[in-house]
Enzyme design. Structure first.
Site, PDB file in Angstrom:
ATOM      1  N   LYS A 122       0.824  -1.206   0.000  1.00 52.56           N
ATOM      2  CA  LYS A 122       0.000   0.000   0.000  1.00 52.56           C
ATOM      3  C   LYS A 122       0.865   1.267   0.000  1.00 52.56           C
ATOM      4  O   LYS A 122       2.076   1.202   0.164  1.00 52.56           O
ATOM      5  CB  LYS A 122      -0.968  -0.035   1.185  1.00 52.56           C
ATOM      6  CG  LYS A 122      -1.864  -1.296   1.199  1.00 52.56           C
ATOM      7  CD  LYS A 122      -2.907  -1.305   0.094  1.00 52.56           C
ATOM      8  CE  LYS A 122      -3.484  -2.668  -0.234  1.00 52.56           C
ATOM      9  NZ  LYS A 122      -4.480  -3.215   0.616  1.00 52.56           N
TER      10      LYS A 122
HETATM   11  C1  PLP Z   1      -5.534  -4.394   0.959  1.00 49.31           C
HETATM   12  C2  PLP Z   1      -7.006  -4.206   1.011  1.00 49.31           C
HETATM   13  C3  PLP Z   1      -7.757  -4.521   2.154  1.00 49.31           C
HETATM   14  C4  PLP Z   1      -7.192  -5.241   3.326  1.00 49.31           C
HETATM   15  O1  PLP Z   1      -6.126  -4.601   3.913  1.00 49.31           O
HETATM   16  P1  PLP Z   1      -5.240  -5.404   4.994  1.00 49.31           P
HETATM   17  O2  PLP Z   1      -4.517  -4.311   5.704  1.00 49.31           O
HETATM   18  O3  PLP Z   1      -4.331  -6.293   4.215  1.00 49.31           O
HETATM   19  O4  PLP Z   1      -6.165  -6.143   5.865  1.00 49.31           O
HETATM   20  C5  PLP Z   1      -9.106  -4.201   2.165  1.00 49.31           C
HETATM   21  N1  PLP Z   1      -9.707  -3.634   1.110  1.00 49.31           N
HETATM   22  C6  PLP Z   1      -9.028  -3.354  -0.023  1.00 49.31           C
HETATM   23  C7  PLP Z   1      -9.751  -2.691  -1.147  1.00 49.31           C
HETATM   24  C8  PLP Z   1      -7.666  -3.644  -0.114  1.00 49.31           C
HETATM   25  O5  PLP Z   1      -6.991  -3.386  -1.233  1.00 49.31           O
END
Ligand code: PLP
Length: 385
Positions: free
Chosen positions: A184
Site C-alpha cells: 500500500k
Molecule cells: C488491501 C485491502 C484490504 C485489506 O487490507 P489489509 O490491511 O491487508 O487487511 C481491504 N480492502 C481493499 C480494497 C484492499 O486493497
C-alpha cells in the site's frame, strides 16, 4: 531483457525506519506503546480527524467498523463485487450479509445507481471502495445513505491521499478504514487504521481491538504501574505494535514525495499506452485527488490475439511483476455457494475481471524500471499468437 525480477508493489524502506525498528527492539517495548500513539497522532493530523485508531490491518478496521455500527445477523451491507475479499468478509465476520453491487465500467468504483437498487429494509450500511485511489461518487452515495438512514464505511485501503471536493478520503462517511500492508501507499508491513469523528465508535473500537478489555488496558504493564482491567466484551486481538508503528512514523512524512513519484509514473504510462489496444484509466474526476495506488489497464480483447492470462504470463517471462485487481467476488465459489450469486449478475465487474491487469506503480520504481515495464507491455501486445 532486465536482469532482476521487478516485484509488483515492492515498498521503499529507508534507513530511518530500519533504525527506528532496531531502536524499538533495543528498548524491548515492542508491543503496543508510545510509537503506536505517535503514529495515530500523526495520521490523525494528516487527516484532520478527531479519532485515529491504529490496528493490525484494514481487515480488522473494517470488521470493527461493522461491529461499532451494530451490524447483526440478518443485516445487509452493500459492497461492490469489484473489491478485495476482505471488504465482504468483514461483513460476514460481523454476522451480516454482503450484498454486492456492480461498479462503473471505466472508473471501477461502485455504481450509485446499482447501490440504490440493492437497498432493502434490511440494509444497514454501504462500503464504497475508492478503487485504485479514485474517489467514488460520494455525493450520490451519501445522498442514498441519508435518504435511507444507512451508514457509510469508506474502504480507503487504496486511498490514503485521495480527496473529494476538498474533503479527505475516510472523512466523508461515518468511518474510514486504511491499510498499511506492504504493497500500500504507506506501509508498516502489516497494519491498518480506522478514523471517525464519533467518540462513541472510537471508544468501542479501542475496546474491541484489545480482547474487549476496559479502556487503556494496553498500559497495564507500563511504568505507571499495574492497573486492573475488566472484560466488557469478547473482543479481538487487533492492536498494532510499536514494531509496525516504528516503520509508519517514518513512512507517513514522505507520503507526498511518494505520491508525486507515482503520479509521474502514472502519467508516463498514460502517454506510452495511448496507441496500444488497451483501455487506459480515465483521468481523476474533477474536484477529486487520485491516490495513484494502482495503474489498471484493460486489455482490448477484441483487438488482440492473447487472453488476459496470457498477458500475465508474458509479462512474468519478461521479469515484470503484475497483478489482477480483481476477479469479481461474486465469481468466487464461496460467495456463489453461500449467497447464490452467479456469473452474469454484474456485467461491468465481469467485463473488468476478464480484462484488467495492474502493472507496477510503486514509488520505488526507477526511470529504467518504468521504461522496462513500458517496453514489456508494448512488446507483449504487439505479439501475434
Ligand atoms: C488491501 C485491502 C484490504 C485489506 O487490507 P489489509 O490491511 O491487508 O487487511 C481491504 N480492502 C481493499 C480494497 C484492499 O486493497
Amino acid at each position: 531483457m532486465r536482469k532482476d525480477f521487478l516485484v509488483f508493489g515492492s515498498p521503499i524502506i529507508e534507513q530511518a525506519e530500519i533504525d527506528e525498528v532496531v531502536a524499538s527492539m533495543k528498548s524491548c517495548w515492542i508491543g503496543t506503546g508510545p510509537k503506536v500513539h505517535q503514529f495515530e497522532q500523526m495520521f490523525g493530523e494528516y487527516k484532520g480527524c478527531r479519532h485515529a485508531i491504529a490496528l493490525n490491518s484494514c481487515t480488522a478496521a473494517l470488521h470493527l467498523s461493522m461491529l461499532s455500527i451494530g451490524i447483526e445477523p440478518g443485516d445487509e451491507v452493500i459492497v461492490p463485487s469489484m473489491t478485495f475479499a476482505a471488504t465482504a468478509n468483514a461483513v460476514i465476520h460481523a454476522g451480516g450479509k454482503p450484498v454486492f453491487a456492480d461498479c462503473l465500467k471505466n472508473a471501477m468504483t461502485i455504481d450509485p445507481e446499482d447501490v440504490r437498487r440493492k437497498v432493502t429494509p434490511k440494509t444497514k450500511a454501504i462500503i464504497p471502495i475508492h478503487f485504485a485511489g479514485r474517489m467514488c461518487d460520494m455525493d450520490a452515495i451519501m445522498q442514498i445513505a441519508k435518504e435511507k438512514n444507512i451508514k457509510v464505511i469508506e474502504d480507503c485501503a487504496h486511498a490514503i491521499e485521495s480527496e473529494y471536493k476538498g474533503r479527505k478520503a475516510g472523512m466523508i462517511g461515518d468511518l474510514g478504514c486504511f491499510s498499511f500492508y506492504v504493497t500500500k501507499n504507506v506501509m508498516t508491513g502489516q497494519g491498518g487504521m480506522v478514523i471517525t469523528e464519533s467518540e462513541d465508535y472510537a471508544k468501542q473500537i479501542k475496546i474491541l481491538a484489545l480482547h474487549g478489555l476496559s479502556h487503556d488496558a494496553w498500559k497495564r504493564f507500563s511504568d505507571s504501574g499495574y492497573k486492573h482491567y475488566q472484560v466488557v466484551y469478547a473482543g479481538f486481538k487487533y492492536n498494532m505494535t510499536d514494531m509496525e508503528a516504528a516503520i509508519g512514523i517514518h513512512q507517513l512524512p514522505r507520503i507526498d514525495r511518494y505520491w508525486k513519484r507515482r503520479e509521474t509514473i502514472w502519467r508516463r504510462y498514460q502517454e506510452a499506452f495511448e496507441d496500444l489496444p488497451v483501455f487506459r484509466p480515465p483521468e481523476a474526476e474533477s474536484g477529486t485527488r487520485h491516490a495513484y495506488h494502482l495503474y489498471p489497464l484493460f486489455l482490448d480483447l477484441d483487438r488482440i490475439q492473447i487472453t488476459r492470462d496470457d498477458f500475465l504470463e508474458e509479462m512474468t517471462k519478461r521479469k515484470i511483476g503484475v497483478g489482477v485487481h480483481y476477479l469479481a467476488l461474486h465469481l468466487s465459489p464461496f460467495y456463489q455457494e453461500k449467497f447464490g450469486y452467479r456469473s452474469g449478475d454484474f456485467p461491468n465487474s465481469e467485463w473488468i475481471s476478464e480484462r484488467t491487469v495492474s502493472i507496477p506503480l510503486s514509488a520505488k520504481l526507477t526511470d529504467e524500471d518504468v521504461q522496462d515495464v513500458i517496453e514489456a507491455v508494448t512488446s507483449v501486445l504487439a505479439q501475434e499468437k
